[in-house]
Write an enzyme that holds these catalytic residues in place. Structure first.
Site, mmCIF file in Angstrom:
data_model
loop_
_atom_site.group_PDB
_atom_site.id
_atom_site.type_symbol
_atom_site.label_atom_id
_atom_site.label_comp_id
_atom_site.label_asym_id
_atom_site.label_seq_id
_atom_site.Cartn_x
_atom_site.Cartn_y
_atom_site.Cartn_z
ATOM 1 N N SER A 101 1.104 -1.502 0.094
ATOM 2 C CA SER A 101 -0.005 -0.356 0.158
ATOM 3 C C SER A 101 0.626 1.412 -0.266
ATOM 4 C CB SER A 101 -0.726 -0.340 1.545
ATOM 5 O OG SER A 101 -2.104 1.115 1.034
ATOM 6 N N ASN A 102 0.005 2.522 0.415
ATOM 7 C CA ASN A 102 0.969 3.665 0.556
ATOM 8 C C ASN A 102 0.923 5.022 1.339
ATOM 9 O OD1 ASN A 102 -0.201 5.628 -0.821
ATOM 10 N ND2 ASN A 102 -0.752 4.367 -2.465
ATOM 11 N N ARG A 103 1.084 5.533 1.925
ATOM 12 C CA ARG A 103 1.027 6.197 2.720
ATOM 13 C C ARG A 103 -0.117 7.106 2.295
ATOM 14 N NH1 ARG A 103 6.481 8.756 4.567
ATOM 15 N NH2 ARG A 103 4.567 9.578 6.507
#
Ligand code: C5P
Length: 217
Positions: A29-31
């Site tokens: 995923s990412n932030r």
């Protein structure tokens, strides 16, 4: 008081990250927090738009006035949710930080550490580009994309504008915007650039909605 600049208009928006599974318990995923996209959804609803919000995995309440929320995990699910709704929309805002790639194969069982010291490696495959696909539809809405870059923001934003055929690309100014409540934005379109100076995300979202409303006229 917010004037109803988008009364009678349908706005479709993606927000948040995507989550791309590796196996039943792991994934990439990412932030992205989804805060900017949710602020835009709220500002659009305030402006009288009928808002559909397609959200990746986030911890945010649906903004007041948003008509419909569809929660998804993966880029493919986001694509599948957006595509049927796009032709009936007046505006599409792609705020989501969509994973560009996903693991090519998703393990059915959890990948186990077997004590042999073997380290797994993953073949990746490309996700569909939601914004570029919507912008290529014959009956496309006004398309607005985002750019989060670590360098050369204006240059990359302009390249995205042309590659994805969007009407407007909004660049995140400042390196650490993820999860914060403030930001500054660079609006890049075919005619030039305009900066929305540092402010809280809701105020920026309202300014962006004002800009989008002008483009619809
Ligand atoms: O290509 P890049 O991810 O840098 O482009 C960012 C813009 O494109 C954002 O507006 C994002 O929501 C959109 N995008 C998308 N589908 C993808 C990748 C990005 O809609 N697969």
């Amino acid at each position: 008081f917010q004037p109803k600049r988008l009364a009678g208009k349908k706005l479709l928006i993606t927000a948040g990250p995507t989550f791309e599974p590796i196996d039943p318990v792991r994934g990439l995923s990412n932030r992205s927090s989804g805060k900017m996209g949710f602020a835009i959804a709220r500002a659009a609803a305030e402006a009288g738009a009928e808002v559909t919000l397609v959200a990746g995995p986030v911890h945010l309440d649906t903004p007041r006035g948003v008509r419909r929320r569809i929660d998804v995990q993966t880029a493919q699910q986001m694509f599948d949710a957006v595509l049927p709704l796009a032709p009936q929309s007046d505006v599409f805002v792609a705020t989501a930080a969509v994973a560009d790639w996903r693991p090519a194969k998703v393990g059915e069982q959890k990948i186990k550490k077997d004590g042999s010291g073997r380290i797994p490696s993953f073949e990746m495959t490309e996700n569909p580009d939601i914004l570029a696909t919507v912008a290529a539809l014959p009956d496309r809405p006004l398309c607005v994309g985002f750019a989060a870059e670590s360098e050369k923001l204006a240059e990359h934003a302009r390249a995205k504008l042309e590659r994805k055929k969007a009407a407007l690309i909004v660049g995140n100014i400042g390196p650490a915007t993820f999860g914060r409540d403030d930001n500054a934005l660079l609006l890049v379109d075919a005619n030039g650039e305009r900066e929305l100076p540092h402010n809280d995300k809701l105020s920026l979202a309202r300014e962006l909605i004002r800009d989008i409303a002008t483009r619809l006229q």
